[in-house]
Design an enzyme around this catalytic site. Sequence first.
Site, PDB file in Angstrom:
ATOM      1  N   ASN A 210       0.669  -1.146  -0.096  1.00  7.76           N
ATOM      2  CA  ASN A 210       0.089  -0.040   0.015  1.00  7.76           C
ATOM      3  C   ASN A 210       0.842   1.265   0.061  1.00  7.76           C
ATOM      4  OD1 ASN A 210       0.472   0.917   2.892  1.00  7.76           O
ATOM      5  ND2 ASN A 210      -0.501  -1.035   3.492  1.00  7.76           N
ATOM      6  N   LYS A 289       8.442 -17.875  -9.289  1.00  8.10           N
ATOM      7  CA  LYS A 289       7.587 -16.820  -9.959  1.00  8.10           C
ATOM      8  C   LYS A 289       6.377 -17.283 -10.494  1.00  8.10           C
ATOM      9  CE  LYS A 289       8.159 -13.079 -13.370  1.00  8.10           C
ATOM     10  NZ  LYS A 289       8.880 -12.458 -14.537  1.00  8.10           N
ATOM     11  N   PHE A 324      -5.098   4.211  14.302  1.00  3.10           N
ATOM     12  CA  PHE A 324      -5.131   5.382  13.364  1.00  3.10           C
ATOM     13  C   PHE A 324      -6.338   4.535  12.294  1.00  3.10           C
ATOM     14  CE2 PHE A 324      -2.097   8.700  12.728  1.00  3.10           C
ATOM     15  CZ  PHE A 324      -1.255   8.567  13.913  1.00  3.10           C
TER      16      PHE A 324
HETATM   17  O1  PMT Z   1       2.846   6.289   6.485  1.00  2.00           O
HETATM   18  P1  PMT Z   1       2.509   7.481   5.762  1.00  2.00           P
HETATM   19  O2  PMT Z   1       2.681   7.602   4.377  1.00  2.00           O
HETATM   20  O3  PMT Z   1       2.978   8.689   6.513  1.00  2.00           O
HETATM   21  O4  PMT Z   1       0.850   7.809   5.903  1.00  2.00           O
HETATM   22  C1  PMT Z   1       0.211   7.643   7.268  1.00  2.00           C
HETATM   23  C2  PMT Z   1      -0.746   6.972   7.250  1.00  2.00           C
HETATM   24  C3  PMT Z   1      -1.972   7.422   6.330  1.00  2.00           C
HETATM   25  C4  PMT Z   1      -0.454   5.364   6.922  1.00  2.00           C
HETATM   26  C5  PMT Z   1      -1.268   6.910   9.071  1.00  2.00           C
HETATM   27  O5  PMT Z   1      -1.628   8.226   9.027  1.00  2.00           O
HETATM   28  C6  PMT Z   1      -2.370   5.928   9.022  1.00  2.00           C
HETATM   29  O6  PMT Z   1      -3.502   6.194   8.931  1.00  2.00           O
HETATM   30  N1  PMT Z   1      -2.338   4.584   9.446  1.00  2.00           N
HETATM   31  C7  PMT Z   1      -3.091   3.685   9.686  1.00  2.00           C
HETATM   32  C8  PMT Z   1      -3.581   2.965   8.128  1.00  2.00           C
HETATM   33  C9  PMT Z   1      -4.626   1.840   8.468  1.00  2.00           C
HETATM   34  O7  PMT Z   1      -4.141   0.928   8.266  1.00  2.00           O
HETATM   35  O8  PMT Z   1      -5.825   2.143   8.754  1.00  2.00           O
HETATM   36  P2  PMT Z   1      -7.001   1.334   8.981  1.00  2.00           P
HETATM   37  O9  PMT Z   1      -8.058   2.062   9.073  1.00  2.00           O
HETATM   38  O10 PMT Z   1      -7.190   0.251   7.902  1.00  2.00           O
HETATM   39  O11 PMT Z   1      -6.767   0.581  10.247  1.00  2.00           O
HETATM   40  C10 PMT Z   1      -7.134   0.783  11.461  1.00  2.00           C
HETATM   41  C11 PMT Z   1      -6.172   0.456  12.706  1.00  2.00           C
HETATM   42  O12 PMT Z   1      -6.092  -0.925  12.710  1.00  2.00           O
HETATM   43  C12 PMT Z   1      -4.618   0.926  12.228  1.00  2.00           C
HETATM   44  O13 PMT Z   1      -4.286   1.494  13.617  1.00  2.00           O
HETATM   45  C13 PMT Z   1      -4.152  -0.136  11.607  1.00  2.00           C
HETATM   46  O14 PMT Z   1      -2.598  -0.045  12.213  1.00  2.00           O
HETATM   47  C14 PMT Z   1      -4.616  -1.321  12.728  1.00  2.00           C
HETATM   48  N2  PMT Z   1      -4.732  -2.668  12.000  1.00  2.00           N
HETATM   49  C15 PMT Z   1      -5.159  -2.642  10.677  1.00  2.00           C
HETATM   50  C16 PMT Z   1      -5.127  -3.999  10.082  1.00  2.00           C
HETATM   51  C17 PMT Z   1      -4.315  -5.130  10.639  1.00  2.00           C
HETATM   52  N3  PMT Z   1      -4.496  -6.196  10.281  1.00  2.00           N
HETATM   53  N4  PMT Z   1      -3.938  -4.777  11.858  1.00  2.00           N
HETATM   54  C18 PMT Z   1      -4.072  -3.600  12.432  1.00  2.00           C
HETATM   55  O15 PMT Z   1      -3.316  -3.584  13.612  1.00  2.00           O
END
Ligand code: PMT
Length: 401
Positions: A210, A289, A324
């Site tokens: 991503n 591959k 986040f």
């Molecule tokens: O890295 P940059 O380019 O600076 O960009 C920053 C950012 C946009 C990546 C950052 O600010 C951000 O939003 N990070 C969280 C991205 C994300 O995965 O969001 P989500 O809404 O899909 O997940 C919600 C939360 O669950 C997040 O805290 C994520 O870390 C966590 N998660 C998600 C999936 C997973 N399998 N395990 C997790 O812990």
Amino acid sequence: MSGLAGQRILLGVTGGIAAYKAADLARRLQDAGAQVQVVMTDAATQFVTPMTFQALTGRPVRSSLWDAAAEAAMGHIELARWADRIVIAPASADLIARLAQGMGSDLLSTICLASEAPIALAPAMNRVMWANAATQANVATLRARGMQVLGPGDGDQACGEVGAGRMLEPMQIVNALDTSAAPALLAGRRLLISAGPTFEDLDPVRFLGNRSSGKMGFALAAEASRMGAQVTLVAGPVSLCTPDRVQRIDVRRAVQMRDAVIAALPGQDVFISAAAVADYMPAQTESRKIKKTAASLSLELVRTPDIVSEVARHAQRPTLVVGFAAETNDVEQHALGKLKSKGLDLIAANDVAAEGIGFESDDNALTVYSTSDRHAIERGSKSEVARRLLELIAARLESGA
Ligand code: PMT
């Protein structure tokens, strides 16, 4: 925002070949938002001209106690009062000795005597001069009086020798000053932070990834460290430098990130999950591959572990678990849903569809939700935004909420 922003820094430059690096230091202090007034010793002017510093800082350089015109404009006592802090780089053995003796034999040493501002020294000299018992005793005296001694570093010296005595690099000095300027709101706290994307391998050549650059998570790690925290950073595949004093663990896939986070969990006060963890991974990774044969190809994907949820429900759960939410629409609704379903204390929502913020960019803007309130952090550099978020976290830790 740097802790040096708005600070008035009197940069003392003494005689030594490292004086040329002080020009870069002046520039970098200004980049951090500081106002810089340079004061040179006579010896320093033999290495670099005052004009260099005047051009860089836009302020006339001061070097003499006996310059009537300059004293009439801003006398040495006014200069001593003007400074929020004094930084002497390079600091020669001679200047260190004179400061230790309390001498006011030139403009710079007189200002140091007359100022109540904190003083930091970045020594630079030949390794034998540095190791000399007199120099070491003088440095110990100055340290005991509260002066901050930055370095010196080890390595090749201009005199051809190798050893301790090199002036620290300008950015190392700026970072050290910044750290001591930042309020130690997280002193004694342990923070675990995840950052960057995960790459889920399809075969030895291809992966699902991503757009996360890791900048947001790394900014959080750097700012938390500046605020006194002991920081462990679990980083997905990114090309960013490790912030000072941060312990970094590199991973690639979501399952590796999960293992690294869980292993680092004991004793953490806070987990901030800034990583953009893949939600799905290939059901299997081919060892060779995948060849282009059929007209279409279907991939079977399976769920990855939800790391932040697992941390929130773990027996060794940190006091605060902060997620986040990267959303493109209905930001508040989705963020509040994740806050609840993942068992988080706080969630920082960013609108990744908005121009110039979120993924990859240098800026961000957040809305931070708890179950009871919300707090907007307006657009700024990722460092500024990180600092605001950490201030909220520090306040919650302090209040025991
Ligand atoms: O890295 P940059 O380019 O600076 O960009 C920053 C950012 C946009 C990546 C950052 O600010 C951000 O939003 N990070 C969280 C991205 C994300 O995965 O969001 P989500 O809404 O899909 O997940 C919600 C939360 O669950 C997040 O805290 C994520 O870390 C966590 N998660 C998600 C999936 C997973 N399998 N395990 C997790 O812990």
